[in-house]
Design a protein around this motif. Sequence first.
Motif, PDB file in Angstrom:
ATOM      1  N   HIS A 106      -0.066  31.292  86.871  1.00 24.46           N
ATOM      2  CA  HIS A 106       0.448  32.056  85.733  1.00 24.46           C
ATOM      3  C   HIS A 106       0.335  31.251  84.437  1.00 24.46           C
ATOM      4  CE1 HIS A 106       2.052  35.745  87.475  1.00 24.46           C
ATOM      5  NE2 HIS A 106       2.394  35.024  88.535  1.00 24.46           N
ATOM      6  N   GLN A 107       0.653  29.959  84.506  1.00 25.93           N
ATOM      7  CA  GLN A 107       0.551  29.101  83.327  1.00 25.93           C
ATOM      8  C   GLN A 107      -0.892  29.041  82.824  1.00 25.93           C
ATOM      9  OE1 GLN A 107       3.824  29.069  82.438  1.00 25.93           O
ATOM     10  NE2 GLN A 107       3.326  27.073  81.604  1.00 25.93           N
ATOM     11  N   LYS A 108      -1.826  28.876  83.735  1.00 21.49           N
ATOM     12  CA  LYS A 108      -3.241  28.832  83.356  1.00 21.49           C
ATOM     13  C   LYS A 108      -3.678  30.154  82.741  1.00 21.49           C
ATOM     14  CE  LYS A 108      -4.720  25.305  86.588  1.00 21.49           C
ATOM     15  NZ  LYS A 108      -5.545  24.988  87.757  1.00 21.49           N
ATOM     16  N   TRP A 109      -3.246  31.255  83.331  1.00 24.96           N
ATOM     17  CA  TRP A 109      -3.603  32.578  82.806  1.00 24.96           C
ATOM     18  C   TRP A 109      -3.036  32.753  81.397  1.00 24.96           C
ATOM     19  CZ3 TRP A 109      -6.823  36.397  84.148  1.00 24.96           C
ATOM     20  CH2 TRP A 109      -6.691  37.606  83.462  1.00 24.96           C
ATOM     21  N   ASN A 110      -1.781  32.407  81.234  1.00 24.52           N
ATOM     22  CA  ASN A 110      -1.114  32.612  79.949  1.00 24.52           C
ATOM     23  C   ASN A 110      -1.640  31.713  78.846  1.00 24.52           C
ATOM     24  OD1 ASN A 110       0.497  34.617  81.059  1.00 24.52           O
ATOM     25  ND2 ASN A 110       2.152  33.212  81.546  1.00 24.52           N
ATOM     26  N   THR A 111      -2.142  30.550  79.203  1.00 22.08           N
ATOM     27  CA  THR A 111      -2.675  29.634  78.188  1.00 22.08           C
ATOM     28  C   THR A 111      -4.178  29.802  77.999  1.00 22.08           C
ATOM     29  OG1 THR A 111      -3.040  27.848  79.785  1.00 22.08           O
ATOM     30  CG2 THR A 111      -0.899  27.904  78.645  1.00 22.08           C
ATOM     31  N   GLY A 112      -4.809  30.588  78.861  1.00 21.55           N
ATOM     32  CA  GLY A 112      -6.247  30.802  78.752  1.00 21.55           C
ATOM     33  C   GLY A 112      -7.063  29.625  79.250  1.00 21.55           C
ATOM     34  N   GLU A 113      -6.430  28.742  79.986  1.00 19.26           N
ATOM     35  CA  GLU A 113      -7.124  27.557  80.511  1.00 19.26           C
ATOM     36  C   GLU A 113      -8.184  27.971  81.518  1.00 19.26           C
ATOM     37  OE1 GLU A 113      -5.959  23.860  83.345  1.00 19.26           O
ATOM     38  OE2 GLU A 113      -4.521  24.394  81.790  1.00 19.26           O
ATOM     39  N   GLU A 114      -9.371  27.424  81.368  1.00 17.25           N
ATOM     40  CA  GLU A 114     -10.455  27.706  82.306  1.00 17.25           C
ATOM     41  C   GLU A 114     -10.156  27.041  83.634  1.00 17.25           C
ATOM     42  OE1 GLU A 114     -13.351  29.479  82.022  1.00 17.25           O
ATOM     43  OE2 GLU A 114     -12.721  30.174  80.046  1.00 17.25           O
ATOM     44  N   THR A 115     -10.354  27.784  84.723  1.00 19.28           N
ATOM     45  CA  THR A 115     -10.149  27.192  86.043  1.00 19.28           C
ATOM     46  C   THR A 115     -11.482  26.857  86.696  1.00 19.28           C
ATOM     47  OG1 THR A 115     -10.059  29.385  87.044  1.00 19.28           O
ATOM     48  CG2 THR A 115      -7.967  28.363  86.434  1.00 19.28           C
TER      49      THR A 115
END
Length: 93
Positions: free
Chosen positions: A79-88
């Motif tokens: 969720h944190q990655k999604w909300n910050t737009g961080e590339e996975t």
Amino acid sequence: MSLSDFIRKKRLGAFLTQQDAAKLLGYNRPQFLSNLERGNRKPPIDVLKKMCEIYSIPEDEMKAEYVRQATTDAIYNAHQKWNTGEETDKNPK
């Protein structure tokens, strides 16, 4: 209940102080165990298995708590990655 709370509850249920439990786990000081019980550090698997022996916890019960905590952490991180737009995936196909 978090894994850290579970560990603390089981230690107390075994009637051990942090100092006593730390010594049984092979540590000279209780700071390591204190950090685990406060959630400041993630416990290594070998320590969790040793806790099963010392605290008389069935290994399946400890494993279930470990997996539950790991799952909760993974969901939170996703969720944190999604909300910050961080590339996975740095190498898209």
